[in-house]
Design a protein around this motif. Structure first.
Motif, PDB file in Angstrom:
ATOM      1  N   ASN A 277       0.862  -1.166   0.000  1.00  0.00           N
ATOM      2  CA  ASN A 277       0.000   0.000   0.000  1.00  0.00           C
ATOM      3  C   ASN A 277       0.901   1.219   0.000  1.00  0.00           C
ATOM      4  OD1 ASN A 277      -2.773  -0.568  -0.019  1.00  0.00           O
ATOM      5  ND2 ASN A 277      -2.633  -1.353   2.066  1.00  0.00           N
ATOM      6  N   ILE A 278       0.847   1.986  -1.089  1.00  0.00           N
ATOM      7  CA  ILE A 278       1.684   3.164  -1.203  1.00  0.00           C
ATOM      8  C   ILE A 278       0.822   4.383  -0.907  1.00  0.00           C
ATOM      9  CG2 ILE A 278       2.975   4.564  -2.883  1.00  0.00           C
ATOM     10  CD1 ILE A 278       4.500   2.109  -2.083  1.00  0.00           C
ATOM     11  N   GLY A 279       1.386   5.324  -0.183  1.00  0.00           N
ATOM     12  CA  GLY A 279       0.655   6.552   0.134  1.00  0.00           C
ATOM     13  C   GLY A 279       0.540   6.756   1.619  1.00  0.00           C
ATOM     14  N   SER A 280      -0.573   7.367   2.023  1.00  0.00           N
ATOM     15  CA  SER A 280      -0.787   7.643   3.432  1.00  0.00           C
ATOM     16  C   SER A 280      -2.115   7.027   3.837  1.00  0.00           C
ATOM     17  CB  SER A 280      -0.833   9.149   3.644  1.00  0.00           C
ATOM     18  OG  SER A 280      -1.992   9.657   3.026  1.00  0.00           O
TER      19      SER A 280
ATOM     20  N   VAL B 212      -5.144  14.259  -4.728  1.00  0.00           N
ATOM     21  CA  VAL B 212      -4.121  13.386  -5.309  1.00  0.00           C
ATOM     22  C   VAL B 212      -4.823  12.395  -6.232  1.00  0.00           C
ATOM     23  CG1 VAL B 212      -2.394  11.610  -4.833  1.00  0.00           C
ATOM     24  CG2 VAL B 212      -2.564  13.611  -3.347  1.00  0.00           C
ATOM     25  N   LEU B 213      -4.513  12.452  -7.510  1.00  0.00           N
ATOM     26  CA  LEU B 213      -5.147  11.535  -8.466  1.00  0.00           C
ATOM     27  C   LEU B 213      -4.429  10.200  -8.501  1.00  0.00           C
ATOM     28  CD1 LEU B 213      -5.765  13.956 -11.460  1.00  0.00           C
ATOM     29  CD2 LEU B 213      -7.512  12.840 -10.077  1.00  0.00           C
ATOM     30  N   GLN B 214      -3.102  10.254  -8.596  1.00  0.00           N
ATOM     31  CA  GLN B 214      -2.332   9.017  -8.717  1.00  0.00           C
ATOM     32  C   GLN B 214      -0.952   9.196  -8.111  1.00  0.00           C
ATOM     33  OE1 GLN B 214      -2.387   8.125 -13.019  1.00  0.00           O
ATOM     34  NE2 GLN B 214      -3.145   6.099 -12.495  1.00  0.00           N
ATOM     35  N   PHE B 215      -0.437   8.085  -7.610  1.00  0.00           N
ATOM     36  CA  PHE B 215       0.994   7.976  -7.355  1.00  0.00           C
ATOM     37  C   PHE B 215       1.544   7.132  -8.503  1.00  0.00           C
ATOM     38  CE2 PHE B 215      -0.862   7.964  -2.963  1.00  0.00           C
ATOM     39  CZ  PHE B 215      -0.419   9.224  -2.589  1.00  0.00           C
ATOM     40  N   ILE B 216       2.425   7.695  -9.302  1.00  0.00           N
ATOM     41  CA  ILE B 216       2.968   6.960 -10.440  1.00  0.00           C
ATOM     42  C   ILE B 216       4.444   6.745 -10.153  1.00  0.00           C
ATOM     43  CG2 ILE B 216       3.216   6.939 -12.946  1.00  0.00           C
ATOM     44  CD1 ILE B 216       1.113   9.379 -12.819  1.00  0.00           C
ATOM     45  N   GLY B 217       4.761   5.583  -9.595  1.00  0.00           N
ATOM     46  CA  GLY B 217       6.123   5.355  -9.123  1.00  0.00           C
ATOM     47  C   GLY B 217       6.409   6.363  -8.030  1.00  0.00           C
ATOM     48  N   ASP B 218       7.362   7.263  -8.287  1.00  0.00           N
ATOM     49  CA  ASP B 218       7.716   8.285  -7.299  1.00  0.00           C
ATOM     50  C   ASP B 218       7.058   9.622  -7.621  1.00  0.00           C
ATOM     51  OD1 ASP B 218       9.173   8.405  -9.656  1.00  0.00           O
ATOM     52  OD2 ASP B 218      10.779   9.566  -8.726  1.00  0.00           O
ATOM     53  N   GLU B 219       6.157   9.602  -8.603  1.00  0.00           N
ATOM     54  CA  GLU B 219       5.520  10.828  -9.056  1.00  0.00           C
ATOM     55  C   GLU B 219       4.154  10.999  -8.376  1.00  0.00           C
ATOM     56  OE1 GLU B 219       4.798  12.428 -13.531  1.00  0.00           O
ATOM     57  OE2 GLU B 219       5.900  10.554 -13.338  1.00  0.00           O
ATOM     58  N   ILE B 220       3.744  12.254  -8.168  1.00  0.00           N
ATOM     59  CA  ILE B 220       2.390  12.533  -7.685  1.00  0.00           C
ATOM     60  C   ILE B 220       1.672  13.340  -8.745  1.00  0.00           C
ATOM     61  CG2 ILE B 220       0.983  13.689  -5.911  1.00  0.00           C
ATOM     62  CD1 ILE B 220       3.384  13.423  -4.001  1.00  0.00           C
ATOM     63  N   GLU B 221       0.456  12.903  -9.093  1.00  0.00           N
ATOM     64  CA  GLU B 221      -0.390  13.712  -9.976  1.00  0.00           C
ATOM     65  C   GLU B 221      -1.551  14.214  -9.130  1.00  0.00           C
ATOM     66  OE1 GLU B 221      -2.286  11.650 -13.208  1.00  0.00           O
ATOM     67  OE2 GLU B 221      -3.278  13.465 -13.918  1.00  0.00           O
ATOM     68  N   ALA B 222      -1.719  15.534  -9.075  1.00  0.00           N
ATOM     69  CA  ALA B 222      -2.806  16.099  -8.267  1.00  0.00           C
ATOM     70  C   ALA B 222      -3.540  17.159  -9.055  1.00  0.00           C
ATOM     71  CB  ALA B 222      -2.245  16.703  -6.977  1.00  0.00           C
ATOM     72  N   VAL B 223      -4.769  17.437  -8.645  1.00  0.00           N
ATOM     73  CA  VAL B 223      -5.584  18.425  -9.350  1.00  0.00           C
ATOM     74  C   VAL B 223      -6.252  19.353  -8.346  1.00  0.00           C
ATOM     75  CG1 VAL B 223      -7.612  16.897  -9.468  1.00  0.00           C
ATOM     76  CG2 VAL B 223      -7.355  18.737 -11.137  1.00  0.00           C
ATOM     77  N   PHE B 224      -6.395  20.617  -8.754  1.00  0.00           N
ATOM     78  CA  PHE B 224      -7.114  21.622  -7.967  1.00  0.00           C
ATOM     79  C   PHE B 224      -8.257  22.107  -8.845  1.00  0.00           C
ATOM     80  CE2 PHE B 224      -4.046  22.086  -4.519  1.00  0.00           C
ATOM     81  CZ  PHE B 224      -2.961  21.428  -5.073  1.00  0.00           C
ATOM     82  N   GLY B 225      -9.496  21.802  -8.418  1.00  0.00           N
ATOM     83  CA  GLY B 225     -10.664  22.220  -9.198  1.00  0.00           C
ATOM     84  C   GLY B 225     -11.480  21.067  -9.755  1.00  0.00           C
TER      85      GLY B 225
END
Lengths: 312, 312
Positions: free
Chosen positions: A239-242, B173-186
């Motif tokens: 489980n990755i994340g928080s 937070v939409l996704q954790f892609i490996g060590d990447e974070i994809e997030a959206v505001f709105g």
């Protein structure tokens, strides 16, 4: 139901007290089987029948009107109570089932069951798996030149077909990353011959792509092209994340190498590339040709790759 | 409960029939409040009390032993029935709540509520949002040189802190892609001043990274470095995938450009890069310096980017 519970009444007109209790049973049964509405209808029917019965036997009966009223109130209260409870229970069961199904769609049924069974830890579990990455060629260009809603249609047509191919071979789609698919064979549940299943899935993805392209051509869209890369090795499934936001994911070099192999399709003008580790685990003979060893950043030994021949 | 329902009995010894009905109420109430065990205990107590009562009043009573037996059976049956129903209902409610919470963790609470409310369609919805990408520097090297379980620890420490920074500024937070974070505001819920919220989130992520690094140093790990890229524009928010496996995702050029901006941090040796579109929507003055326009594949106009100055 109402009819059935009236039948015995006529048999023992004398033992009135006993029968009165029997009125409760059809009400409770109606509630359990058919819910609130049915239990209320039964209760009202029972009340009417009971009141009539009382009216006709007024002389032989020793019960006062107050007692009859209480009895009738009792029927209806019981109907309301059990009916309401049954309805609430059914609504909660429906909600639970809907949630369960929806959750399964978003993390896959296999992962959902592992999560709900408490078998996916934050710590992670070391497993040997085959990782599959696929990626659409020129998708960025497609996104730039196509209205976004059409992009969603195209990508969903593609993803739907590829997911079916992966699922049919005991694979699990971990993520859709833009136009990319990350899938695993051998996690969360261990899988024998995961290399073979993964290669068979890749071959079916190739076959399905031509069908998807026919489908897209009918809708007036350009055909798609993709590249698939496979690699076998140890990964940590965790489980990755928080605690606020989790993701079932694989961590380890194997994942990065599989992604790198997928990218190498561009260099070799191939559509399915597998590593020597995948090839070693194969059960059947599949036509492929070896490629010159590729050095990969961070790995000592260059990668030995094989391109799976087109099936034409 | 048992005590309370015994009290009125002594008042109306004559109206025996009426009191008998009253025995049902504590049983049903015990079931509703305390579940199966409590209702059975109440029923057994009521039965004993009732039988004793009958025993002491045997002369004045006109009821046969058979009726008393039926009555006692009735108490216990009712207790069993309502108690069992209440227990089942509670278990289902617990299951539903647990599922709801777990689902929320895996897709985020906001997305879960949108999905369950039927507001996320397969077709997609056009929205103006700010997209944030962040990525760890040299993470591939870390994965190669660190045991996978430690990698999970490091990445979870990092992701936890960054998710908190994003959530605190109404981001998702939409996704954790490996060590990447994809997030959206709105999205999925529209947000005023999404550019400002996104920039503030990025600034907090910068602050939090130093705290994360202190934490990691205490555990004997190397410090992390990251780059953050922001872009504002129209996206289609949709369910991506198939009915078997879905993902709430954003589609459109804006997403690809945001990801590209994040990568450009490496070229400019910066940690937070924003596009002119983000800058235009800002409410407060934030110290930043413009960078030379960057041509991006597939876009006619080169990108005007701004690097947000370090806060030191």
């Amino acid at each position: 139901m109402v009819v059935i519970h009236h039948l015995p009444i006529h048999g023992f007109l004398g033992k009135h007290i006993l029968h009165r209790e029997l009125f409760f049973f059809p009400i409770v049964m109606a509630a359990l089987w058919f819910g609130l509405k049915a239990s209320l209808i039964t209760a009202v029917s029972a009340s009417i029948f009971y009141a009539q019965f009382f009216y006709h036997n007024i002389d032989s009966s020793r019960i006062s009107i107050a007692v009859v009223g209480l009895q009738v109130t009792g029927f209806n209260l019981m109907a309301l109570l059990t009916g309401w409870m049954v309805n609430r229970q059914r609504r909660q069961r429906r909600e639970r089932d809907f949630l369960n199904e929806t959750f399964g769609k978003y993390v896959s049924k296999a992962v959902r069951d592992e999560i709900l069974g408490g078998r996916v830890t934050l710590n992670g579990e070391l497993k040997e798996v085959t990782v599959l990455f696929s990626d659409l060629r020129d998708f960025t260009r497609l996104v730039e030149t196509t209205p976004p809603r059409e992009v969603v249609t195209i990508i969903n047509t593609y993803f739907k077909s590829m997911t079916e191919a992966i699922n049919a071979h005991h694979g699990l789609v971990l993520q859709f990353i833009g136009d990319e698919i990350e899938a695993v064979f051998g996690a969360p549940v261990a899988l024998e011959h995961h290399q073979q299943w993964a290669v068979d899935a890749a071959l079916e993805m190739r076959t399905r792509l031509s069908r998807v392209n026919l489908d897209l051509a009918n809708q007036g869209f350009q055909p798609l092209q993709h590249g698939i890369g496979l690699h076998t090795g140890k990964v940590v499934a965790a489980n990755i994340g928080s605690t606020q936001r989790l993701s079932y994911a694989l961590v380890g070099e194997t994942v990065n190498i599989a992604s790198r192999i997928q990218e190498l399709n561009k260099d070799f003008d191939s559509d399915i590339l597998i590593s020597a580790a995948v090839r070693q685990g194969l059960e059947r003979c599949i036509e492929m040709h070896p490629l010159p060893p590729v050095p990969v950043k961070g790995i000592l030994e260059p990668l030995n790759l094989f391109s799976i021949n087109p099936t034409t």
